[in-house]
Design a protein around this motif. Structure first.
Motif, PDB file in Angstrom:
ATOM      1  N   CYS A 262       0.848  -1.195   0.000  1.00 20.49           N
ATOM      2  CA  CYS A 262       0.000   0.000   0.000  1.00 20.49           C
ATOM      3  C   CYS A 262       0.877   1.236   0.000  1.00 20.49           C
ATOM      4  O   CYS A 262       1.814   1.343   0.787  1.00 20.49           O
TER       5      CYS A 262
ATOM      6  N   CYS B 163      -0.980   6.760   0.890  1.00 19.23           N
ATOM      7  CA  CYS B 163      -0.978   7.997   1.684  1.00 19.23           C
ATOM      8  C   CYS B 163       0.422   8.574   1.814  1.00 19.23           C
ATOM      9  O   CYS B 163       1.413   7.964   1.412  1.00 19.23           O
TER      10      CYS B 163
ATOM     11  N   CYS C 241       3.975   0.520   2.229  1.00 23.80           N
ATOM     12  CA  CYS C 241       3.922  -0.356   3.398  1.00 23.80           C
ATOM     13  C   CYS C 241       3.758  -1.797   2.920  1.00 23.80           C
ATOM     14  O   CYS C 241       2.887  -2.084   2.099  1.00 23.80           O
TER      15      CYS C 241
ATOM     16  N   GLY D  74       0.824  -1.357   7.928  1.00 20.79           N
ATOM     17  CA  GLY D  74       0.775   0.067   7.604  1.00 20.79           C
ATOM     18  C   GLY D  74       1.351   0.930   8.709  1.00 20.79           C
ATOM     19  O   GLY D  74       1.200   0.603   9.886  1.00 20.79           O
TER      20      GLY D  74
ATOM     21  N   CYS E  97       0.013   3.499   9.313  1.00 22.49           N
ATOM     22  CA  CYS E  97      -1.279   3.909   9.875  1.00 22.49           C
ATOM     23  C   CYS E  97      -1.817   2.879  10.855  1.00 22.49           C
ATOM     24  O   CYS E  97      -2.812   3.122  11.520  1.00 22.49           O
TER      25      CYS E  97
ATOM     26  N   THR F  63      -7.509   5.827   3.720  1.00 22.03           N
ATOM     27  CA  THR F  63      -6.589   5.755   4.864  1.00 22.03           C
ATOM     28  C   THR F  63      -7.312   6.100   6.176  1.00 22.03           C
ATOM     29  O   THR F  63      -7.997   7.118   6.259  1.00 22.03           O
TER      30      THR F  63
END
Ligand code: FSO
Ligand code: SF4
Length: 546
Positions: free
Chosen positions: A3, A6, A15, A19, A21, A71
């Protein structure tokens, strides 16, 4: 997993294990399968469109499914599995309807034909498409495809807020389906994908206009407002995200309950709308941008309602007082679902608040905002006069997102160092980097004009177009407006594409350029639109003011 959608993508490449995140691999893969499923539904919807057959349910399903993959919106694997199952059933219904009407479907792409009965089969499929982004070998084609998909994700999020207020635009749904199908088409050239990227920006303008009309139509035009950032001594609910319809329902249901309501993050601009001012328990804004939520939820003490991203994976002890709704989800957090009429029952959240203490004060004072297009137009004479007299030399659009990276201190420093004869136009959670700096005013015009949420960047564009008209200029770029925009997630991508579509040039984009832009695609953006990255505050100020 892979991914890179973002600004915080790991190591500036993407990632691959988990993540930044907090998104685990399993969820990342399911999100990719969600997109895969949506592409398949769009393939079938496109076939329907050719025969003038519309699939309203698929439009709404696609909008919500895209939103779930933004996200920090949804971390709940079980919700994705359910949603994908629903999508597969819907897709087969659509096919049946088409075949009943005599439409023959030949050679459909795997996205439109795969199936899985069990959760395990769905997870296995998710694992096989979970690096799907990398399956497009040509890095420029991959970059353009993903740029379009991320733009469409942002578009879907804004469309859903408008839809919740009863406003829709079928052309936006048609475009979303067309764009998703185009990302499967190996015959499209890079030039055609560039054209589609710009077209995405056109629909970005349309969707933000739609949402602006929905918000202002329902709640009035934002007006200059002082928002309290302190607290009162009542139990309270904290509401985060962007959905004003959710806020309205919560405010109505808390009336007379003794429970106060505070906004967090991107919900702050709700205070600017006239319709919400009549609620005397709508106390103020608590805290800052999304990434500070862990600490701020700790001291808030009461329950928290997420209406959209950005969710940060919560501390275990906070999970039981976090509620999600709309496209959002987090394992273990309660989900509030709307009934068929869109009504949400928040009584559980309100009762929960009553059992907990009032928020702990973390700051006091007020911040000012409410400078969306109508309010600025009402002040137009004053603004134009200030520009003509030289009291205002330049406007800086510093819209977009905030984020946790240290490099974003740049924006606080940039705002603080701007000469006193400049005005910041902001929207989105980026504002938290400088909205408490007390930058003063110019002849009564505050030096930070906050239009609202990230979608209210639309207001900033409308204001720019109005100024162009007032000053009788041919080109929006002749205005004394510079753009220094911060991005984080995919709503910022659609805002950016919308600005490009409107012809805005020389946007500085930071704190880093998207890693999903291949060198060639980045080069196109640089050469065609003058997009460039940030450097350091002093050099950038010199470049802007020089
Ligand atoms: Fe911020 Fe998050 Fe509004 Fe984004 S809260 S980062 S661009 O979701 O949506 O500005
Ligand atoms: Fe990484 Fe951002 Fe994707 Fe999360 S959304 S996995 S941080 S690139």
């Amino acid at each position: 997993m892979f991914c890179y959608q973002c600004q915080e993508a790991a190591k500036g490449t993407g990632c691959t294990i988990k993540g930044v995140c907090g998104k685990p691999e399993e969820v990342a893969n399911l999100q990719d399968l969600m997109i895969y499923t949506l592409k398949g539904i769009s393939v079938v919807a496109q076939e329907g469109a050719k025969a003038d057959i519309k699939f309203k349910k698929a439009d709404h399903y696609t909008m919500n499914g895209l939103f779930m993959t933004i996200t920090n919106a949804n971390f709940d694997d079980a919700m994705f599995i359910e949603k994908i199952k629903e999508g597969l059933a819907l897709r087969e219904e659509m096919k049946k309807e088409l075949s009943d009407k005599g439409v023959v479907l030949n050679d459909l792409h795997d996205t439109a034909t795969w199936s899985a009965e069990s959760d395990a089969a769905i997870k296995a499929k998710a694992d096989s498409v979970g690096v799907g982004v990398l399956a497009t070998e040509n890095e420029d084609v991959r970059s353009l495809r993903e740029l379009i998909i991320y733009g469409v994700k942002g578009m879907a999020a804004y469309a859903e807020h408008a839809y919740n207020l009863g406003k829709e635009n079928d052309e936006i749904y048609r475009f979303i389906a067309k764009a998703l199908v185009a990302t499967l088409d190996d015959t499209l050239s890079a030039d055609e994908l560039v054209a589609l990227t710009l077209e995405t920006g056109k629909y970005g303008v349309d969707v933000m206009a739609l949402l602006d009309g929905a918000n202002t139509g329902a709640y009035g035009n934002p007006e200059i407002t002082e928002v309290n950032i302190g607290v009162r001594n009542n139990p309270a609910v904290l509401i985060s995200g962007h959905d004003l319809k959710d806020l309205e329902q919560l405010l109505k249901q808390t009336q007379g309950s003794g429970v106060d309501v505070y906004t967090h993050g991107e919900m702050l601009p709700a205070h600017y709308y006239p319709a919400f001012k009549k609620y005397d328990n709508f106390v103020g804004n608590y805290g800052n941008a999304w990434w500070k939520q862990k600490e701020e939820f700790e001291t808030f003490n009461g329950p928290i309602l997420f209406t959209t991203n950005c969710i940060v994976p919560p501390k275990a002890e906070h999970i039981e007082r976090i509620y999600t709704t709309g496209a959002t989800g987090y394992p273990g957090c309660k989900v509030i679902v709307a009934d068929e009429k869109g009504v949400k029952d928040f009584s559980e959240v309100i009762e929960h608040a009553k059992r907990l203490s009032a928020p702990t004060e973390i700051e006091t004072g007020k911040i000012v905002g409410g400078f969306a297009h109508a309010q600025v137009f009402a002040l137009a004479d004053k603004v134009v006069e200030a520009v003509k007299s030289g009291a205002i030399k330049k406007f800086f659009v510093m819209a977009g997102c905030d984020g946790r990276m240290k490099s974003r201190d740049y924006y606080t420093e940039f705002a603080a160092k701007l000469p006193k004869d400049t005005v910041i136009l902001t929207a989105g959670c980026a504002k938290y980097r400088y909205n408490k700096l007390n930058l003063g005013d110019i002849a009564g015009i505050p030096r930070v004009l906050d239009a609202g949420q990230c979608n209210d960047s639309y207001s900033l564009a409308v204001i720019a177009l109005k100024l162009k008209e007032v000053f009788e200029l041919n080109d929006i770029n002749e205005l004394p407006i510079a753009y220094n925009i911060a991005w984080y997630e995919q709503k910022a991508v659609i805002v950016l594409l919308a600005l490009l579509y409107l012809g805005v040039k020389n946007i500085k984009l930071g704190p880093t350029l998207p890693v999903f832009l291949s060198p060639n695609v980045a080069k196109i953006l640089v050469e065609t639109f003058g997009i460039n990255g940030i450097n350091n505050v002093d050099e950038d100020l010199e470049q802007f003011l020089g």
